[in-house]
Write a protein that holds these residues in place. Structure first.
Motif, PDB file in Angstrom:
ATOM      1  N   VAL A  48       7.040 -27.424  -8.446  1.00 18.05           N
ATOM      2  CA  VAL A  48       8.415 -27.903  -8.492  1.00 18.05           C
ATOM      3  C   VAL A  48       9.335 -26.724  -8.809  1.00 18.05           C
ATOM      4  O   VAL A  48       9.109 -26.002  -9.774  1.00 18.05           O
ATOM      5  N   LEU A  49      10.358 -26.531  -7.985  1.00 15.02           N
ATOM      6  CA  LEU A  49      11.325 -25.448  -8.178  1.00 15.02           C
ATOM      7  C   LEU A  49      12.685 -26.045  -8.529  1.00 15.02           C
ATOM      8  O   LEU A  49      13.157 -26.968  -7.858  1.00 15.02           O
ATOM      9  N   ASP A  50      13.321 -25.512  -9.581  1.00 13.03           N
ATOM     10  CA  ASP A  50      14.652 -25.989  -9.955  1.00 13.03           C
ATOM     11  C   ASP A  50      15.509 -24.799 -10.354  1.00 13.03           C
ATOM     12  O   ASP A  50      15.043 -23.921 -11.098  1.00 13.03           O
ATOM     13  N   ALA A  51      16.754 -24.772  -9.878  1.00 11.19           N
ATOM     14  CA  ALA A  51      17.636 -23.634 -10.136  1.00 11.19           C
ATOM     15  C   ALA A  51      18.082 -23.557 -11.588  1.00 11.19           C
ATOM     16  O   ALA A  51      18.412 -22.479 -12.085  1.00 11.19           O
ATOM     17  N   ARG A  52      18.091 -24.668 -12.302  1.00 19.86           N
ATOM     18  CA  ARG A  52      18.561 -24.673 -13.683  1.00 19.86           C
ATOM     19  C   ARG A  52      17.570 -23.946 -14.587  1.00 19.86           C
ATOM     20  O   ARG A  52      16.365 -23.946 -14.327  1.00 19.86           O
ATOM     21  N   PRO A  53      18.073 -23.379 -15.676  1.00 15.28           N
ATOM     22  CA  PRO A  53      17.150 -22.699 -16.588  1.00 15.28           C
ATOM     23  C   PRO A  53      16.280 -23.667 -17.367  1.00 15.28           C
ATOM     24  O   PRO A  53      15.194 -23.302 -17.833  1.00 15.28           O
ATOM     25  N   GLU A  54      16.739 -24.913 -17.532  1.00 15.69           N
ATOM     26  CA  GLU A  54      15.994 -25.922 -18.283  1.00 15.69           C
ATOM     27  C   GLU A  54      16.626 -27.270 -18.008  1.00 15.69           C
ATOM     28  O   GLU A  54      17.679 -27.371 -17.360  1.00 15.69           O
ATOM     29  N   ARG A  55      15.995 -28.320 -18.516  1.00 15.09           N
ATOM     30  CA  ARG A  55      16.531 -29.670 -18.351  1.00 15.09           C
ATOM     31  C   ARG A  55      17.861 -29.776 -19.085  1.00 15.09           C
ATOM     32  O   ARG A  55      17.991 -29.347 -20.230  1.00 15.09           O
ATOM     33  N   HIS A  87      14.568 -21.116 -10.705  1.00 14.23           N
ATOM     34  CA  HIS A  87      14.213 -20.706  -9.339  1.00 14.23           C
ATOM     35  C   HIS A  87      15.237 -21.309  -8.371  1.00 14.23           C
ATOM     36  O   HIS A  87      15.129 -22.474  -7.972  1.00 14.23           O
ATOM     37  N   GLU A  88      16.226 -20.516  -8.036  1.00 15.72           N
ATOM     38  CA  GLU A  88      17.280 -20.955  -7.112  1.00 15.72           C
ATOM     39  C   GLU A  88      16.857 -20.650  -5.679  1.00 15.72           C
ATOM     40  O   GLU A  88      16.635 -19.491  -5.321  1.00 15.72           O
ATOM     41  N   VAL A  89      16.748 -21.686  -4.872  1.00 18.68           N
ATOM     42  CA  VAL A  89      16.307 -21.508  -3.491  1.00 18.68           C
ATOM     43  C   VAL A  89      17.426 -20.865  -2.678  1.00 18.68           C
ATOM     44  O   VAL A  89      18.547 -21.365  -2.623  1.00 18.68           O
ATOM     45  N   GLN A  94       9.974 -21.121   8.353  1.00 15.86           N
ATOM     46  CA  GLN A  94       8.789 -21.875   8.736  1.00 15.86           C
ATOM     47  C   GLN A  94       8.067 -21.184   9.890  1.00 15.86           C
ATOM     48  O   GLN A  94       8.675 -20.477  10.683  1.00 15.86           O
ATOM     49  N   ASP A  95       6.764 -21.422   9.933  1.00 18.08           N
ATOM     50  CA  ASP A  95       5.968 -21.015  11.081  1.00 18.08           C
ATOM     51  C   ASP A  95       4.980 -22.133  11.370  1.00 18.08           C
ATOM     52  O   ASP A  95       5.057 -23.217  10.768  1.00 18.08           O
ATOM     53  N   ALA A  96       4.057 -21.891  12.253  1.00 18.63           N
ATOM     54  CA  ALA A  96       3.142 -22.946  12.672  1.00 18.63           C
ATOM     55  C   ALA A  96       2.212 -23.401  11.559  1.00 18.63           C
ATOM     56  O   ALA A  96       1.651 -24.504  11.624  1.00 18.63           O
ATOM     57  N   ASP A  97       2.029 -22.594  10.518  1.00 18.44           N
ATOM     58  CA  ASP A  97       1.062 -22.922   9.472  1.00 18.44           C
ATOM     59  C   ASP A  97       1.678 -23.375   8.159  1.00 18.44           C
ATOM     60  O   ASP A  97       0.969 -23.880   7.292  1.00 18.44           O
ATOM     61  N   GLY A  98       2.982 -23.189   7.977  1.00 15.83           N
ATOM     62  CA  GLY A  98       3.549 -23.575   6.702  1.00 15.83           C
ATOM     63  C   GLY A  98       4.982 -23.131   6.524  1.00 15.83           C
ATOM     64  O   GLY A  98       5.671 -22.755   7.475  1.00 15.83           O
ATOM     65  N   VAL A  99       5.413 -23.147   5.249  1.00 17.61           N
ATOM     66  CA  VAL A  99       6.799 -22.886   4.886  1.00 17.61           C
ATOM     67  C   VAL A  99       6.824 -21.803   3.809  1.00 17.61           C
ATOM     68  O   VAL A  99       6.002 -21.821   2.884  1.00 17.61           O
ATOM     69  N   THR A 100       7.770 -20.889   3.928  1.00 18.63           N
ATOM     70  CA  THR A 100       8.005 -19.901   2.879  1.00 18.63           C
ATOM     71  C   THR A 100       9.364 -20.180   2.254  1.00 18.63           C
ATOM     72  O   THR A 100      10.374 -20.203   2.952  1.00 18.63           O
ATOM     73  N   VAL A 101       9.363 -20.393   0.943  1.00 18.31           N
ATOM     74  CA  VAL A 101      10.600 -20.657   0.206  1.00 18.31           C
ATOM     75  C   VAL A 101      10.940 -19.413  -0.599  1.00 18.31           C
ATOM     76  O   VAL A 101      10.118 -18.936  -1.396  1.00 18.31           O
ATOM     77  N   THR A 102      12.129 -18.881  -0.382  1.00 14.03           N
ATOM     78  CA  THR A 102      12.582 -17.702  -1.112  1.00 14.03           C
ATOM     79  C   THR A 102      13.500 -18.140  -2.240  1.00 14.03           C
ATOM     80  O   THR A 102      14.404 -18.963  -2.035  1.00 14.03           O
ATOM     81  N   CYS A 103      13.260 -17.571  -3.440  1.00 12.31           N
ATOM     82  CA  CYS A 103      14.015 -17.980  -4.619  1.00 12.31           C
ATOM     83  C   CYS A 103      14.609 -16.768  -5.317  1.00 12.31           C
ATOM     84  O   CYS A 103      13.996 -15.695  -5.354  1.00 12.31           O
ATOM     85  N   ARG A 104      15.777 -16.956  -5.911  1.00 13.51           N
ATOM     86  CA  ARG A 104      16.366 -15.976  -6.811  1.00 13.51           C
ATOM     87  C   ARG A 104      16.018 -16.384  -8.237  1.00 13.51           C
ATOM     88  O   ARG A 104      16.272 -17.527  -8.647  1.00 13.51           O
ATOM     89  N   ARG A 147       8.902 -15.409  -3.589  1.00 16.05           N
ATOM     90  CA  ARG A 147       8.589 -16.235  -2.423  1.00 16.05           C
ATOM     91  C   ARG A 147       7.422 -17.155  -2.763  1.00 16.05           C
ATOM     92  O   ARG A 147       6.460 -16.731  -3.402  1.00 16.05           O
ATOM     93  N   VAL A 148       7.554 -18.403  -2.338  1.00 13.63           N
ATOM     94  CA  VAL A 148       6.521 -19.403  -2.583  1.00 13.63           C
ATOM     95  C   VAL A 148       6.096 -19.975  -1.240  1.00 13.63           C
ATOM     96  O   VAL A 148       6.940 -20.388  -0.434  1.00 13.63           O
TER      97      VAL A 148
END
Length: 550
Positions: free
Chosen positions: A36-43, A133-135, A140-150, A157-158
């Motif tokens: 799970v990726l979330d841009a906030r530093p905490e809840r 983790h700010e997206v 995407q490619d044929a095998d999956g997804v790459t998510v880049t985060c700041r 990258r995830v």
């Protein structure tokens, strides 16, 4: 991507709000690890936010051990009263075709819901939550997804086989990087929310809606009971309303006292907001599915925001899990968009009609509303035209490619307010008590349906071998209704008939009612799993979309 035997790679869920939390827990329940990726530093537990949880959503949460924990501290209510000035026009109660352990609605703060779901996530070792983790990109490619985060430590990258985007109403960056539009409209009128703590015992167990009360002439007020003697009061206010000025001048105190009278109270939280009705043009972009407020925004009258988002999460979770585990083909995933886009369109239609009645946009529309309300004081027929918000209900997948139609069990259309649709292919089956031999922990139908595809027959049968062959290797279970229904309540709730078999999906929706024979049941099970859909791969966006996707 890992093979089903080795276990799937983690699915990425963007957003740690209730919809993302629910998706992560449901995926983990199916044996799929999640990041799970979330841009906030905490809840950030600010205000009560979404408070009204519908019974079938509580049931979804109970599948991951959270439903009762969320519901028990809340305020349950079974009536919704609507008034015009000081006269009650009607009082709605809510049908349950079966016997659910949950009340029609429970009011509890979103922060409490998030806390319970966080506890369940912390107890689930296959879920990792990464705050901060700010997206910033999705490719995407044929095998999956790459998510880049700041992140605070630089770019990360995830990699994931699939992504579920639950980034919420402010998920503009995610929508932008996916290249989806978010069309619709925003309403100019403002609404003021105050959560107040006071002793209003006579209002403790019902929702009240007032048109044109003396203490807000020409506009509306909605009152919801909440835990700890707290009440949410929601006023329609003028477009130039200023909360700070209202508070400083003492006008807010006068406004509240007009509703509650001369008694002590405490303002727990207050906010001013505008409504939006928006829907993305696609809820699936290649291997990325969009859910909740990231995909659709609706006016809150009817509590269709968070509740529909949780139903998005359940629909997406079982389909992603079944594909990843080799139980269903990739062709199953596009049915997420087909089903949940239709549900979102229904919610937009319902809430937009409510807003058009609540906030007429010209004088002829205002006059029509006054006429309806005036006539409703004495004319029962006119009361059916009074729209104070049709409350949340599960959507019906009657037109889904996974649903097998039935000539006699047909959907009659949107049911009257407070009613449940008949038990026909596409609807969510009602809950009912069951007794399963050698499984004392299973006491309800909804517990059974969430373990795979469930086939219920009207009499004992030897269908299992044929079904296992038809659906291999998906989990399929066959049970005879008389063997698990000693009271007859289940048969009555399902309107079961002799010689029929019911095929129920892992999210509890009835996929088919067919003859109780090998060929008919096998065909219905295969259809429910997407095995009869045209073969297709889940491909990345087209070349022109690839640039927008990062």
């Amino acid at each position: 991507m890992s093979s089903p035997e080795a276990g799937p790679d983690p699915v990425v869920v963007i957003g740690a709000g209730p919809v993302g939390q629910t998706a992560a827990l449901l995926l983990a329940r199916w044996g799929v690890p999640v990041t799970v990726l979330d841009a906030r530093p905490e809840r950030d537990a600010v205000g009560s936010k979404a408070i009204c949880q519908q019974r079938d959503v509580l049931d979804v949460w109970e599948a991951v051990g959270a439903g009762r924990l969320i519901a028990d501290p809340g305020v349950t209510w079974e009536r919704a009263r609507t008034y015009y000035r000081d006269a009650e026009l009607f009082c709605l109660t809510f049908a349950d075709r079966g016997r659910s352990p949950f009340p029609p609605f429970v009011n509890v703060s979103q922060s409490h819901t998030e806390q319970v779901l966080d506890q369940r996530i912390a107890a689930t070792r296959t879920i990792e939550v990464r705050w901060g983790h700010e997206v910033t990109g999705i490719s995407q490619d044929a095998d999956g997804v790459t998510v880049t985060c700041r992140t605070g430590e630089g770019e990360r990258r995830v990699r994931a086989p699939y992504v579920l985007a639950c980034a919420g109403a402010r998920g503009d960056a995610v929508r932008r990087t996916l290249g989806v539009t978010f069309g619709g409209r925003s309403f100019d009128d403002q609404f003021l929310i105050c959560d107040i703590r006071a002793d209003l015992g006579e209002w403790a167990n019902e929702r009240r809606f007032y048109f044109d009360p003396a203490w807000n002439p020409g506009r509306q007020v909605l009152i919801h009971p909440c835990p700890d003697s707290t009440y949410r009061i929601d006023w329609q206010v003028p477009a130039d309303f200023d909360l700070d000025r209202e508070r400083d001048s003492g006008a807010l105190d006068r406004r509240i006292r007009q509703v509650i009278g001369d008694r002590p109270y405490e303002v727990v939280w207050s906010s001013v907001y505008r409504f939006h009705s928006r829907l993305v043009d696609r809820m699936r972009v290649g291997r990325v599915l969009l859910a909740g407020d990231c995909a659709h925004l609706v006016a809150p009258f009817g509590a269709r925001g968070l509740n529909s988002g949780v139903q998005d999460a359940e629909n997406a979770a079982w389909k992603i899990a079944f594909v990843l585990r080799g139980w269903a083909p990739p062709a199953l995933l596009p049915t997420y968009e087909a089903e949940r886009s239709a549900a979102a369109a229904e919610n937009l239609a319902v809430t937009s009609a409510t807003m058009d009645f609540l906030v007429p946009h010209d004088e002829p529309a205002r006059q029509r509303r006054r006429d309806v309300l005036d006539r409703a004081l004495t004319d029962p027929a006119a009361r059916g035209q009074v729209d104070s918000g049709r409350l949340a209900e599960p959507y019906w997948y009657v037109d889904s490619p996974l649903t097998t139609p039935h000539a006699d069990r047909t959907f009659p259309g949107r049911p009257p307010r407070g009613e449940a649709p008949p038990v026909v292919p596409g609807v969510l089956v009602p809950d009912a008590p069951v007794t399963v031999p050698d499984e004392p922990g299973v006491t309800r139908l909804r517990q059974l349906v969430r373990d795979g595809v469930l086939v219920l027959t009207s009499e004992a049968t030897d269908l299992l071998d044929a079904l296992v062959d038809a659906a291999r290797p998906a989990p399929v279970r066959v049970l005879a209704i008389p063997e698990i229904d000693p009271t007859g309540l289940l048969a009555g709730a399902l309107e079961a008939r002799a010689g029929e078999a019911m095929v129920i999906r892992p999210d509890g929706h009835l996929a088919a009612v067919v003859r109780s024979d090998d060929m008919a049941v096998s065909a219905a099970v295969r259809r429910a799993l997407g095995l009869t859909l045209p073969r297709q791969a889940v491909v990345p966006p087209r070349a022109g979309e690839e640039a927008r996707a990062g």
